[in-house]
Design a protein around this motif. Structure first.
Motif, PDB file in Angstrom:
ATOM      1  N   THR B 283       0.809  -1.239   0.000  1.00 32.02           N
ATOM      2  CA  THR B 283       0.000   0.000   0.000  1.00 32.02           C
ATOM      3  C   THR B 283       0.840   1.288   0.000  1.00 32.02           C
ATOM      4  OG1 THR B 283      -0.160  -0.167   2.418  1.00 32.02           O
ATOM      5  CG2 THR B 283      -2.041  -1.003   1.152  1.00 32.02           C
ATOM      6  N   ILE B 284       2.128   1.196  -0.259  1.00 31.50           N
ATOM      7  CA  ILE B 284       3.014   2.384  -0.226  1.00 31.50           C
ATOM      8  C   ILE B 284       2.793   3.180   1.064  1.00 31.50           C
ATOM      9  CG2 ILE B 284       4.013   4.225  -1.647  1.00 31.50           C
ATOM     10  CD1 ILE B 284       2.464   3.316  -3.989  1.00 31.50           C
ATOM     11  N   GLY B 285       2.925   2.467   2.169  1.00 36.19           N
ATOM     12  CA  GLY B 285       2.763   3.146   3.456  1.00 36.19           C
ATOM     13  C   GLY B 285       1.327   3.130   3.953  1.00 36.19           C
ATOM     14  N   VAL B 286       1.052   3.994   4.907  1.00 29.57           N
ATOM     15  CA  VAL B 286      -0.199   3.971   5.675  1.00 29.57           C
ATOM     16  C   VAL B 286      -0.778   5.389   5.724  1.00 29.57           C
ATOM     17  CG1 VAL B 286      -1.128   3.575   8.000  1.00 29.57           C
ATOM     18  CG2 VAL B 286       0.628   2.046   7.089  1.00 29.57           C
ATOM     19  N   SER B 287      -2.078   5.473   5.631  1.00 36.04           N
ATOM     20  CA  SER B 287      -2.766   6.777   5.659  1.00 36.04           C
ATOM     21  C   SER B 287      -2.208   7.706   6.737  1.00 36.04           C
ATOM     22  CB  SER B 287      -4.260   6.572   5.937  1.00 36.04           C
ATOM     23  OG  SER B 287      -4.857   7.797   6.324  1.00 36.04           O
ATOM     24  N   LYS B 288      -1.781   8.896   6.313  1.00 32.43           N
ATOM     25  CA  LYS B 288      -1.290   9.864   7.299  1.00 32.43           C
ATOM     26  C   LYS B 288      -2.438  10.506   8.055  1.00 32.43           C
ATOM     27  CE  LYS B 288       2.710  10.280   4.555  1.00 32.43           C
ATOM     28  NZ  LYS B 288       2.894   8.846   4.907  1.00 32.43           N
ATOM     29  N   ASP B 289      -3.603  10.575   7.415  1.00 33.96           N
ATOM     30  CA  ASP B 289      -4.764  11.140   8.098  1.00 33.96           C
ATOM     31  C   ASP B 289      -5.128  10.269   9.295  1.00 33.96           C
ATOM     32  OD1 ASP B 289      -4.965  13.079   5.980  1.00 33.96           O
ATOM     33  OD2 ASP B 289      -5.675  11.423   4.755  1.00 33.96           O
ATOM     34  N   SER B 290      -5.105   8.960   9.086  1.00 31.64           N
ATOM     35  CA  SER B 290      -5.377   8.051  10.193  1.00 31.64           C
ATOM     36  C   SER B 290      -4.332   8.202  11.291  1.00 31.64           C
ATOM     37  CB  SER B 290      -5.382   6.597   9.704  1.00 31.64           C
ATOM     38  OG  SER B 290      -6.504   6.363   8.889  1.00 31.64           O
ATOM     39  N   GLN B 291      -3.081   8.352  10.888  1.00 27.72           N
ATOM     40  CA  GLN B 291      -2.020   8.485  11.892  1.00 27.72           C
ATOM     41  C   GLN B 291      -2.145   9.801  12.672  1.00 27.72           C
ATOM     42  OE1 GLN B 291       2.043   7.036  10.908  1.00 27.72           O
ATOM     43  NE2 GLN B 291       1.238   6.812   8.842  1.00 27.72           N
ATOM     44  N   LEU B 292      -2.458  10.871  11.963  1.00 29.41           N
ATOM     45  CA  LEU B 292      -2.629  12.158  12.655  1.00 29.41           C
ATOM     46  C   LEU B 292      -3.795  12.070  13.633  1.00 29.41           C
ATOM     47  CD1 LEU B 292      -2.238  14.714   9.687  1.00 29.41           C
ATOM     48  CD2 LEU B 292      -0.531  14.138  11.433  1.00 29.41           C
ATOM     49  N   ARG B 293      -4.884  11.442  13.161  1.00 28.09           N
ATOM     50  CA  ARG B 293      -6.042  11.326  14.040  1.00 28.09           C
ATOM     51  C   ARG B 293      -5.727  10.448  15.252  1.00 28.09           C
ATOM     52  NH1 ARG B 293     -12.111   8.873  13.227  1.00 28.09           N
ATOM     53  NH2 ARG B 293     -12.957   9.937  15.051  1.00 28.09           N
ATOM     54  N   ALA B 294      -5.092   9.316  15.011  1.00 28.84           N
ATOM     55  CA  ALA B 294      -4.773   8.411  16.116  1.00 28.84           C
ATOM     56  C   ALA B 294      -3.826   9.073  17.109  1.00 28.84           C
ATOM     57  CB  ALA B 294      -4.174   7.112  15.581  1.00 28.84           C
ATOM     58  N   ALA B 295      -2.897   9.873  16.601  1.00 29.79           N
ATOM     59  CA  ALA B 295      -1.980  10.583  17.506  1.00 29.79           C
ATOM     60  C   ALA B 295      -2.776  11.478  18.452  1.00 29.79           C
ATOM     61  CB  ALA B 295      -0.969  11.400  16.706  1.00 29.79           C
ATOM     62  N   LYS B 296      -3.780  12.155  17.891  1.00 23.57           N
ATOM     63  CA  LYS B 296      -4.607  13.047  18.710  1.00 23.57           C
ATOM     64  C   LYS B 296      -5.421  12.248  19.729  1.00 23.57           C
ATOM     65  CE  LYS B 296      -6.130  17.295  19.423  1.00 23.57           C
ATOM     66  NZ  LYS B 296      -6.737  18.353  18.609  1.00 23.57           N
ATOM     67  N   ILE B 297      -5.976  11.145  19.288  1.00 22.33           N
ATOM     68  CA  ILE B 297      -6.794  10.278  20.150  1.00 22.33           C
ATOM     69  C   ILE B 297      -5.947   9.702  21.295  1.00 22.33           C
ATOM     70  CG2 ILE B 297      -8.003   8.023  20.179  1.00 22.33           C
ATOM     71  CD1 ILE B 297      -9.701  10.071  18.763  1.00 22.33           C
ATOM     72  N   LEU B 298      -4.765   9.186  20.932  1.00 28.94           N
ATOM     73  CA  LEU B 298      -3.916   8.576  21.970  1.00 28.94           C
ATOM     74  C   LEU B 298      -3.365   9.640  22.921  1.00 28.94           C
ATOM     75  CD1 LEU B 298      -1.981   5.829  19.941  1.00 28.94           C
ATOM     76  CD2 LEU B 298      -4.095   5.616  21.263  1.00 28.94           C
ATOM     77  N   LYS B 299      -3.107  10.821  22.390  1.00 24.84           N
ATOM     78  CA  LYS B 299      -2.679  11.924  23.255  1.00 24.84           C
ATOM     79  C   LYS B 299      -3.789  12.234  24.268  1.00 24.84           C
ATOM     80  CE  LYS B 299      -0.876  16.663  23.126  1.00 24.84           C
ATOM     81  NZ  LYS B 299      -1.754  17.240  24.142  1.00 24.84           N
ATOM     82  N   ALA B 300      -5.038  12.239  23.799  1.00 25.90           N
ATOM     83  CA  ALA B 300      -6.155  12.497  24.716  1.00 25.90           C
ATOM     84  C   ALA B 300      -6.229  11.414  25.796  1.00 25.90           C
ATOM     85  CB  ALA B 300      -7.471  12.579  23.947  1.00 25.90           C
ATOM     86  N   VAL B 301      -5.948  10.160  25.395  1.00 32.74           N
ATOM     87  CA  VAL B 301      -5.958   9.061  26.378  1.00 32.74           C
ATOM     88  C   VAL B 301      -4.867   9.285  27.425  1.00 32.74           C
ATOM     89  CG1 VAL B 301      -5.625   6.586  26.744  1.00 32.74           C
ATOM     90  CG2 VAL B 301      -6.935   7.393  24.757  1.00 32.74           C
TER      91      VAL B 301
END
Lengths: 423, 423
Positions: B283-301
């Motif tokens: 897949t030529i890497g992984v969605s950056k939008d998903s990574q940005l969102r997950a970073a925000k979610i995990l930061k909130a956790v």
């Protein structure tokens, strides 16, 4: 297709570092240090990175990396669109695996599908009515899904997969990396003499920009049309295509490569269902965040033509067409003056989208060198701090390379300056 | 791992429609109509869909679909976090293929990696220092990347892939769907008597919640630890695990299944590099939008534990642990009263995260039926409008099914009501 840019990412990483260090030896030592630092839990600061690219800035000492078609040319446009292209996703949104249980494809966000269909109707590059719609993690994944769907499940012999040389360099590796008994890369379509195969038709063609039709005439042959570059900034739109399987990607349409999102228009329901099955098994669907973002981006593109004043700040394809035309004009002048390089001939045609005759501006320059005694052009250019991708990776000779025309102005201008100095 | 929920999505689509229609026959006719409408370019309105799930609401007439572990239980928590978990991505951001050319993995967003490492340090469920970090399109994709990395490239015989029954139902299909010559599903690890294999160790185990260690004792055996459920809401955290390859997913940690994002912690550099190669080709890497969102979610956790008042509205694992405990308590009482069902025994242990002895609350109920003459429990429950996944898909008998404990309160309560009525 499909695997836009896999295969050479390690080289890019390397090149990025070379760019910073200006010396391969120093670079390798620092690379080892980098890896150690990451290995023990980070250390580098995010401020070393240009936020939207993850790459170091280009300087006069940099290696210019035009190996990949990294579409950073488009950033300038999206800096001008403001909130119209900004996506906001609250924490609770799209948490489920499912996007649309009532739809044909359970993991497709309805808003994404709607904007894609709208875009094709606006541009006129593909028929959408009567087609099933699928999303993929880039068109790379959809390419593999199509191979899976088109290969007989249980007859024992792998299906041959072919494309006329020069063919996109990732087709062989993406087809073969899992050593599947379902399908196998079988090289140049012009040399194929078996009974049945899947032909990959990339048009405009990566790497050389050629307009392609299927070359295999067999009735049992199947085709996958890779239309990643079938957009008006690259090629005159001459018809609404209506092939069995057509693959597209936001990467080369709007420049959002990092979003890893492609789509397929598929005529046959069973083929589409098998492609969905592949996506379920490979990644259980496709990022909804990417789909939500792409829906917003594509809406901004369509609104820019249908609802906004006719300025270039609103009109993506006009912006990109102008940029590409300026770059091709510079490149053709530089190549003409060089005496050692050549490019494919310029072609033009009436574009039904622009409603005038326009010149094609391929996403890659397919640059050939005629200098006596020079055999390996990729190596020659690398020695001059220009990273490109050599002909052998596309099934042809070493005196030709593919050069991305989609990078930043800084990188492109540095490239022009450097080849102007080569005699 | 890994393929959390592939395999049965067609069934889910079907079940979703059955839920709406309450009749299979009517449903099939309407399904055909739906497909025709979609096929000719849409028609359904988005307002038929619950925005964040893509599924119709549960009613007293609905089929309750607990086939998949769709983690919609978590929506309630994320409705309460407001802007802290909202991601905003402007049109120009992360357009490049590259996230971090100086990092170990060019497609990993540094902010995502940073928050994951922080989360593991907070929870104490896995060692992160000395581990390479990779992102994947769900842990499913990382599972395949690990198979690719651990299988010898060119020795001619596919590597055997095994897991002790009951094993996660997607392991066989995800391993075999491309008929790769590199690896092949070889069934129950307890029955394996070959020389070398890859053992999948899922702990807590999907489907039965058991705490697992590798069962293959061979020195040449390799393991992949699927830690999708190794979080304190499901199981007491008893150690910081430090295996060779450990796979995680946001789907079952925070409930963001639609984000399609997993990560791997990998000890060996060459294995990690081969996994990166797989991601490039697939897949030529992984969605950056998903990574940005997950970073925000995990930061909130993490912020919720480290920077906020100690209320459940800020503390994800405490919220989810309470919800799971309430559901298990209801389910155990219902099963005890039924006379025909049984569940695995309740287990508890000291949790280093909670700093007290806690009871395990597995993400799935592994429900067995002892009713005389009843052979196929999945079919029996389907006849009572409860969709589950039967034992044979997990390598065991038909008198047991897997039931998701992670769906909405409405779906869970409907399920409890229905099994309470079965005698």
């Amino acid at each position: 297709m499909a695997a836009r840019e896999s295969g050479g990412m390690a080289a890019a990483r390397c090149a990025g570092r070379i760019g910073v260090m200006a010396s391969v030896a120093v670079n390798l030592a620092l690379l080892a240090m980098y890896i150690r630092r990451r290995y023990f839990g980070g250390g580098r600061s995010d401020k070393d990175i240009v936020p939207s690219k993850g790459k170091p800035p280009v300087t006069s000492e940099s290696v210019v990396n035009l190996d990949h078609g990294d579409p950073t040319l488009y950033e300038e446009f999206w800096h001008g669109t403001g909130d119209r292209a900004t996506i906001v996703i609250p924490g609770w949104q799209t948490m489920s695996y499912f996007s649309d249980l009532g739809g044909f494809c359970w993991f497709v966000e309805p808003g994404f599908e709607r904007e894609v269909r709208r875009l094709h109707r606006l541009v006129g590059n593909a028929v959408v009515d009567g087609y099933y719609f699928l999303a993929g993690t880039g068109s790379t994944q959809l390419f593999q899904a199509a191979l899976y769907a088109l290969s007989p499940a249980e007859d024992g012999t792998p299906m041959s997969v072919v494309s006329p040389a020069p063919y996109y360099s990732s087709y062989p590796s993406v087809t073969n990396f899992l050593n599947s008994a379902l399908y196998r890369w079988d090289g140049d379509a012009n040399m194929f003499n078996g009974d049945t195969c899947i032909e990959l038709v990339c048009s405009p063609n990566n790497p050389d920009g050629g307009i392609r039709k299927a070359v295999i005439k067999s009735n049992s042959g199947k085709t996958i049309h890779d239309f990643a570059y079938n957009w008006p900034q690259y090629t005159p739109i001459t018809e609404a295509a209506s092939h069995d399987i057509m693959l597209f990607t936001v990467s080369k349409c709007t420049g959002h490569a990092g979003t890893r999102l492609g789509w397929a228009l598929v005529k046959d329901m069973e083929v589409a269902q098998k492609m969905i099955k592949f996506m379920e098994l490979n990644t259980i669907g496709v990022s909804k965040d990417s789909q939500l973002r792409a829906a917003k981006i594509l809406k901004a593109v369509c609104d820019g033509y249908e609802l906004s004043p006719a300025s270039e700040a609103n009109r993506l394809f006009h912006f990109a067409q102008r940029k590409m035309a300026e770059r091709w004009s510079k490149l053709r002048a530089t190549v003409a003056a060089s005496g050692i390089f050549s490019l494919p001939n310029e072609v033009s045609d009436y574009c039904t989208f622009a409603k005038e005759k326009v010149t094609a501006n391929p996403p890659f320059a397919w640059l050939r060198c005629h200098k006596d005694g020079l055999d390996d052009l990729e190596a020659f250019l690398r020695g001059n701090k220009i990273i490109t991708r050599g002909g052998p990776k596309f099934g042809v000779d070493e005196k030709v390379v593919r050069v991305s025309m989609l990078d930043t102005d800084e990188a492109f201008n540095m490239f022009i300056g450097r080849i102007a100095s080569l005699k």
